[in-house]
Design a protein around this motif. Sequence first.
Motif, PDB file in Angstrom:
ATOM      1  N   GLN A 362       0.832  -1.209   0.000  1.00  0.00           N
ATOM      2  CA  GLN A 362       0.000   0.000   0.000  1.00  0.00           C
ATOM      3  C   GLN A 362       0.864   1.254   0.000  1.00  0.00           C
ATOM      4  OE1 GLN A 362      -2.608  -0.200   3.507  1.00  0.00           O
ATOM      5  NE2 GLN A 362      -2.157  -2.390   3.549  1.00  0.00           N
ATOM      6  N   ASP A 363       1.953   1.201   0.768  1.00  0.00           N
ATOM      7  CA  ASP A 363       2.829   2.359   0.891  1.00  0.00           C
ATOM      8  C   ASP A 363       3.396   2.784  -0.453  1.00  0.00           C
ATOM      9  OD1 ASP A 363       4.291   0.002   0.724  1.00  0.00           O
ATOM     10  OD2 ASP A 363       5.826   0.612   2.162  1.00  0.00           O
ATOM     11  N   LEU A 364       3.848   1.820  -1.247  1.00  0.00           N
ATOM     12  CA  LEU A 364       4.458   2.142  -2.538  1.00  0.00           C
ATOM     13  C   LEU A 364       3.434   2.674  -3.530  1.00  0.00           C
ATOM     14  CD1 LEU A 364       6.890  -0.891  -2.901  1.00  0.00           C
ATOM     15  CD2 LEU A 364       7.499   1.494  -2.433  1.00  0.00           C
ATOM     16  N   LEU A 365       2.238   2.103  -3.526  1.00  0.00           N
ATOM     17  CA  LEU A 365       1.206   2.601  -4.427  1.00  0.00           C
ATOM     18  C   LEU A 365       0.810   4.027  -4.062  1.00  0.00           C
ATOM     19  CD1 LEU A 365      -0.984  -0.591  -4.800  1.00  0.00           C
ATOM     20  CD2 LEU A 365       0.184   0.602  -6.648  1.00  0.00           C
ATOM     21  N   ARG A 366       0.694   4.301  -2.765  1.00  0.00           N
ATOM     22  CA  ARG A 366       0.326   5.655  -2.342  1.00  0.00           C
ATOM     23  C   ARG A 366       1.413   6.667  -2.710  1.00  0.00           C
ATOM     24  NH1 ARG A 366      -0.380  10.151  -1.994  1.00  0.00           N
ATOM     25  NH2 ARG A 366      -1.166  11.415  -0.269  1.00  0.00           N
ATOM     26  N   LEU A 367       2.670   6.318  -2.434  1.00  0.00           N
ATOM     27  CA  LEU A 367       3.732   7.294  -2.709  1.00  0.00           C
ATOM     28  C   LEU A 367       3.993   7.457  -4.202  1.00  0.00           C
ATOM     29  CD1 LEU A 367       6.785   5.969  -3.492  1.00  0.00           C
ATOM     30  CD2 LEU A 367       6.590   5.160  -1.149  1.00  0.00           C
ATOM     31  N   SER A 368       3.576   6.469  -5.015  1.00  0.00           N
ATOM     32  CA  SER A 368       3.767   6.589  -6.467  1.00  0.00           C
ATOM     33  C   SER A 368       2.929   7.705  -7.068  1.00  0.00           C
ATOM     34  CB  SER A 368       3.437   5.265  -7.162  1.00  0.00           C
ATOM     35  OG  SER A 368       2.039   5.036  -7.227  1.00  0.00           O
ATOM     36  N   VAL A 369       1.930   8.188  -6.320  1.00  0.00           N
ATOM     37  CA  VAL A 369       1.063   9.271  -6.817  1.00  0.00           C
ATOM     38  C   VAL A 369       1.159  10.506  -5.934  1.00  0.00           C
ATOM     39  CG1 VAL A 369      -0.527   7.604  -7.826  1.00  0.00           C
ATOM     40  CG2 VAL A 369      -0.982   8.452  -5.526  1.00  0.00           C
ATOM     41  N   ALA A 370       2.167  10.527  -5.059  1.00  0.00           N
ATOM     42  CA  ALA A 370       2.256  11.608  -4.057  1.00  0.00           C
ATOM     43  C   ALA A 370       2.898  12.852  -4.635  1.00  0.00           C
ATOM     44  CB  ALA A 370       3.049  11.119  -2.846  1.00  0.00           C
ATOM     45  N   THR A 371       2.144  13.935  -4.682  1.00  0.00           N
ATOM     46  CA  THR A 371       2.640  15.263  -5.063  1.00  0.00           C
ATOM     47  C   THR A 371       1.868  16.299  -4.264  1.00  0.00           C
ATOM     48  OG1 THR A 371       1.030  15.590  -6.847  1.00  0.00           O
ATOM     49  CG2 THR A 371       3.137  14.530  -7.441  1.00  0.00           C
ATOM     50  N   ALA A 372       2.402  17.492  -4.210  1.00  0.00           N
ATOM     51  CA  ALA A 372       1.704  18.579  -3.511  1.00  0.00           C
ATOM     52  C   ALA A 372       0.334  18.830  -4.132  1.00  0.00           C
ATOM     53  CB  ALA A 372       2.543  19.843  -3.550  1.00  0.00           C
ATOM     54  N   GLY A 373       0.258  18.781  -5.461  1.00  0.00           N
ATOM     55  CA  GLY A 373      -1.013  19.017  -6.135  1.00  0.00           C
ATOM     56  C   GLY A 373      -2.027  17.931  -5.855  1.00  0.00           C
ATOM     57  N   ASN A 374      -1.578  16.678  -5.863  1.00  0.00           N
ATOM     58  CA  ASN A 374      -2.506  15.572  -5.649  1.00  0.00           C
ATOM     59  C   ASN A 374      -3.001  15.515  -4.212  1.00  0.00           C
ATOM     60  OD1 ASN A 374      -3.873  13.665  -7.178  1.00  0.00           O
ATOM     61  ND2 ASN A 374      -2.459  12.013  -6.693  1.00  0.00           N
ATOM     62  N   ASP A 375      -2.223  16.028  -3.274  1.00  0.00           N
ATOM     63  CA  ASP A 375      -2.683  16.085  -1.882  1.00  0.00           C
ATOM     64  C   ASP A 375      -3.967  16.898  -1.766  1.00  0.00           C
ATOM     65  OD1 ASP A 375      -0.525  14.584  -1.095  1.00  0.00           O
ATOM     66  OD2 ASP A 375       0.525  16.205  -0.068  1.00  0.00           O
ATOM     67  N   HIS A 376      -4.104  17.933  -2.574  1.00  0.00           N
ATOM     68  CA  HIS A 376      -5.320  18.752  -2.547  1.00  0.00           C
ATOM     69  C   HIS A 376      -6.515  18.000  -3.117  1.00  0.00           C
ATOM     70  CE1 HIS A 376      -3.255  22.408  -1.342  1.00  0.00           C
ATOM     71  NE2 HIS A 376      -2.406  22.288  -2.341  1.00  0.00           N
ATOM     72  N   ARG A 377      -6.247  17.070  -4.041  1.00  0.00           N
ATOM     73  CA  ARG A 377      -7.319  16.407  -4.785  1.00  0.00           C
ATOM     74  C   ARG A 377      -7.883  15.186  -4.076  1.00  0.00           C
ATOM     75  NH1 ARG A 377      -6.077  11.998  -8.161  1.00  0.00           N
ATOM     76  NH2 ARG A 377      -7.894  11.263  -9.325  1.00  0.00           N
ATOM     77  N   LEU A 378      -7.014  14.366  -3.491  1.00  0.00           N
ATOM     78  CA  LEU A 378      -7.452  13.078  -2.963  1.00  0.00           C
ATOM     79  C   LEU A 378      -8.439  13.239  -1.818  1.00  0.00           C
ATOM     80  CD1 LEU A 378      -4.072  11.095  -2.975  1.00  0.00           C
ATOM     81  CD2 LEU A 378      -5.955  10.938  -4.611  1.00  0.00           C
ATOM     82  N   GLY A 379      -9.506  12.442  -1.863  1.00  0.00           N
ATOM     83  CA  GLY A 379     -10.434  12.380  -0.739  1.00  0.00           C
ATOM     84  C   GLY A 379     -11.789  13.010  -0.934  1.00  0.00           C
ATOM     85  N   ALA A 380     -12.048  13.597  -2.092  1.00  0.00           N
ATOM     86  CA  ALA A 380     -13.356  14.234  -2.299  1.00  0.00           C
ATOM     87  C   ALA A 380     -13.588  14.486  -3.778  1.00  0.00           C
ATOM     88  CB  ALA A 380     -13.439  15.550  -1.532  1.00  0.00           C
ATOM     89  N   ASN A 381     -14.833  14.850  -4.098  1.00  0.00           N
ATOM     90  CA  ASN A 381     -15.199  15.233  -5.475  1.00  0.00           C
ATOM     91  C   ASN A 381     -14.751  14.195  -6.495  1.00  0.00           C
ATOM     92  OD1 ASN A 381     -14.308  18.264  -4.150  1.00  0.00           O
ATOM     93  ND2 ASN A 381     -16.382  18.012  -4.939  1.00  0.00           N
ATOM     94  N   GLU A 382     -15.141  12.943  -6.253  1.00  0.00           N
ATOM     95  CA  GLU A 382     -14.875  11.814  -7.152  1.00  0.00           C
ATOM     96  C   GLU A 382     -13.414  11.380  -7.205  1.00  0.00           C
ATOM     97  OE1 GLU A 382     -16.645  11.411 -10.935  1.00  0.00           O
ATOM     98  OE2 GLU A 382     -18.639  11.948 -10.255  1.00  0.00           O
ATOM     99  N   ALA A 383     -12.539  11.998  -6.423  1.00  0.00           N
ATOM    100  CA  ALA A 383     -11.170  11.506  -6.299  1.00  0.00           C
ATOM    101  C   ALA A 383     -11.150  10.502  -5.144  1.00  0.00           C
ATOM    102  CB  ALA A 383     -10.215  12.647  -6.011  1.00  0.00           C
ATOM    103  N   PRO A 384     -10.404   9.415  -5.275  1.00  0.00           N
ATOM    104  CA  PRO A 384     -10.393   8.410  -4.209  1.00  0.00           C
ATOM    105  C   PRO A 384      -9.700   8.933  -2.969  1.00  0.00           C
ATOM    106  CG  PRO A 384      -8.728   7.918  -5.853  1.00  0.00           C
ATOM    107  CD  PRO A 384      -9.532   9.057  -6.395  1.00  0.00           C
ATOM    108  N   PRO A 385      -9.950   8.302  -1.826  1.00  0.00           N
ATOM    109  CA  PRO A 385      -9.251   8.710  -0.606  1.00  0.00           C
ATOM    110  C   PRO A 385      -7.791   8.268  -0.637  1.00  0.00           C
ATOM    111  CG  PRO A 385     -10.591   6.765  -0.186  1.00  0.00           C
ATOM    112  CD  PRO A 385     -10.892   7.193  -1.595  1.00  0.00           C
ATOM    113  N   ALA A 386      -7.012   8.746   0.335  1.00  0.00           N
ATOM    114  CA  ALA A 386      -5.593   8.391   0.403  1.00  0.00           C
ATOM    115  C   ALA A 386      -5.379   6.977   0.914  1.00  0.00           C
ATOM    116  CB  ALA A 386      -4.859   9.384   1.298  1.00  0.00           C
TER     117      ALA A 386
END
Length: 697
Positions: A362-386
Amino acid sequence: MKTKVTEMFGSMVFDDSVMRERLPKDTYRELQKTIQDGRPLNIKIANAVANAMKDWAVERGATHYTHWFQPMTGVTAEKHDSFISPDGHGKVMMEFGGKELIKGEPDASSFPSGGLRATFEARGYTAWDPTSYAFIKNHVLCIPTAFCSYSGHALDKKTPLLRSMQAINRQAMRILKLFGNEDVGSVKTTVGSEQEYFLVDKAYYRERKDLIYAGRTLFGAPTPKGQEMEDHYFGTIKSRVQAFMDELNTELWKLGVAAKTEHNEVAPAQYEIAPVFSTTNIATDHNQLTMELIQRIAKKHDLVALLHEKPFAGINGSGKHNNWSISTDTGVNLLEPGDTPYENAQFLLFLCAVIKAVDEHQDLLRLSVATAGNDHRLGANEAPPAIISIFLGDELTEILKAIEEERAYSGKEKELMKVGAHVLPKFPKDATDRNRTSPFAFTGNKFEFRMPGSSASISGANIVLNTVVADELRQFADVLEIAPDLPSAVHALIKDTIHGHHRIIFNGNGYDDAWIEEAKKRGLLNLRTTPDALPYFIREENIRLFESHGVFDAEEMHSRYEIMMEEYVKTLHIEAQTMIDMTAKQILPAVSRQIREWSDTLCLKRQVGEQVDTSYEAKAVAMAADLQGAAFASMEKLKEEVASVQQLELEASAAYYRDVILTRMEELRLSCDALETMTSAQHWPFPTYGKLLFGIL
């Protein structure tokens, strides 16, 4: 139109059909064998290919060539060299040889290297990737290449992706041989990457420093209407946008990108384009081209494309859904359940490998998409949670549960959809619904990884996916290859895998607060931000994983950790500096002008007499002055905090930006957005959300 498209498609690509036509038969066969076997290219063959490639490119108007590569910046890079060579008589010849085709030497010290290269160690190499076809872009022959340092370390995103594809091929072939697939020569992962983006009017964009510098709006009050009416999604495409899309499709088709789907996305001014599946390496190249062309062609239509993950607060952000599957060179999709998935042991084994891989990594999959911009997106408005989880749907979940519990599966026949009107056709109902809140959803014969952000290269996510699944397949093969009874061993392996990893399967609502608590009970990670996630990359067990498959070595992993952490810090630094600049030079002076106008009106009214109502001006001045003071105080504090963070080490700096500076930026934004709602349009210094989101006519 059909004839034009079929003739146009791939016309700017030096693809297999062109090579077959232009290369001598022996040369063509040798080149194909080299590509399939992964051997170094013979210089004689390279010279023949280079000459044919040059002639073909020159016929199509090319004057230069470039080694087109993908450094750790996340965008592509190219250095152009012309084909001309002096003939010794005052004229020039057009030449291009095998050495130029195979290898280039760009400066390696000027790209992110994470300490792998110092400024005085400038030499780097680009090496032709013959598995991805050369193409012509802007009259330049572009040769897809890998990029490495003088010491041989990968400095790009393509090299480790190719390594990961080799890794999963090796391990998947071991499994397939056990199942008697003797006709299979290789296994490749395939990807179809949906690309979301926003379009705004170029004139409005030019007036927004935050869009120019940061790619997202750092200020902006909500509009009276957002996306709540749900009328933009799949709505009629505006003529101006359609003209842009038509040109985009044309240019992509010329480059062999099979752009298939286009539509309005959920948020106002948001759109999506999606291609047909292709091999992961080529899909990654094509997605980079797609992003480049979206931005370039938009400007020709007086539009600007925003690829940021969250350019506007309060509405949907943009992702890049990574539809990932595994296929053989004989055309078999190994994630295709068939009509009776409960009897398809090969499918179930590959499915379990993916389930186990996602749970254990899980850790590697999460960090593979980790950016400052994506932190704002994940978790709401049809974006999956972290939180990483897998959606399988009811049928597959029930099949796996039956296997785990050693009971028969009572399979249901395909149900026909009945929609009530006799004139409408009946069609089979899918075995699974769609879950828009799931980070990793099975969608029939592939997994849709919904977490990657819209601006990211898809290479990172696919490097991780390929590697972690390869590792599970290796473990499976190690067990099965020595098993005395293969069917029993396969059954036991599937059962044990389901029992050990069913915690990762979740078919419910990922936005529900109850899921956060449930995920915690299950022991699932909740790495909410980039600084939370990135340190997992350099854990010893993860370094061993990538090293064991030859995807990264320890130095390459540490360098990427440093590059990604620095990118996070630099991104937030730019955003904070931009907010300070906009507040000091635009917002506060504009509010002062507004307050002066109200104050002048207030004085004039009072001169008329006490009977004249001045409550609006008096309250407005007081409220605006209070908010202006709060904004000024937040800006001054932000200045101090940005200055102080420069003294910290990288990890501490990232944490400080996340915990302190982002909070201060939000505080400053709240005051300024409130001021926007009070300030007249003639005084407010830049276009509002209303103009940006609804300004394309």
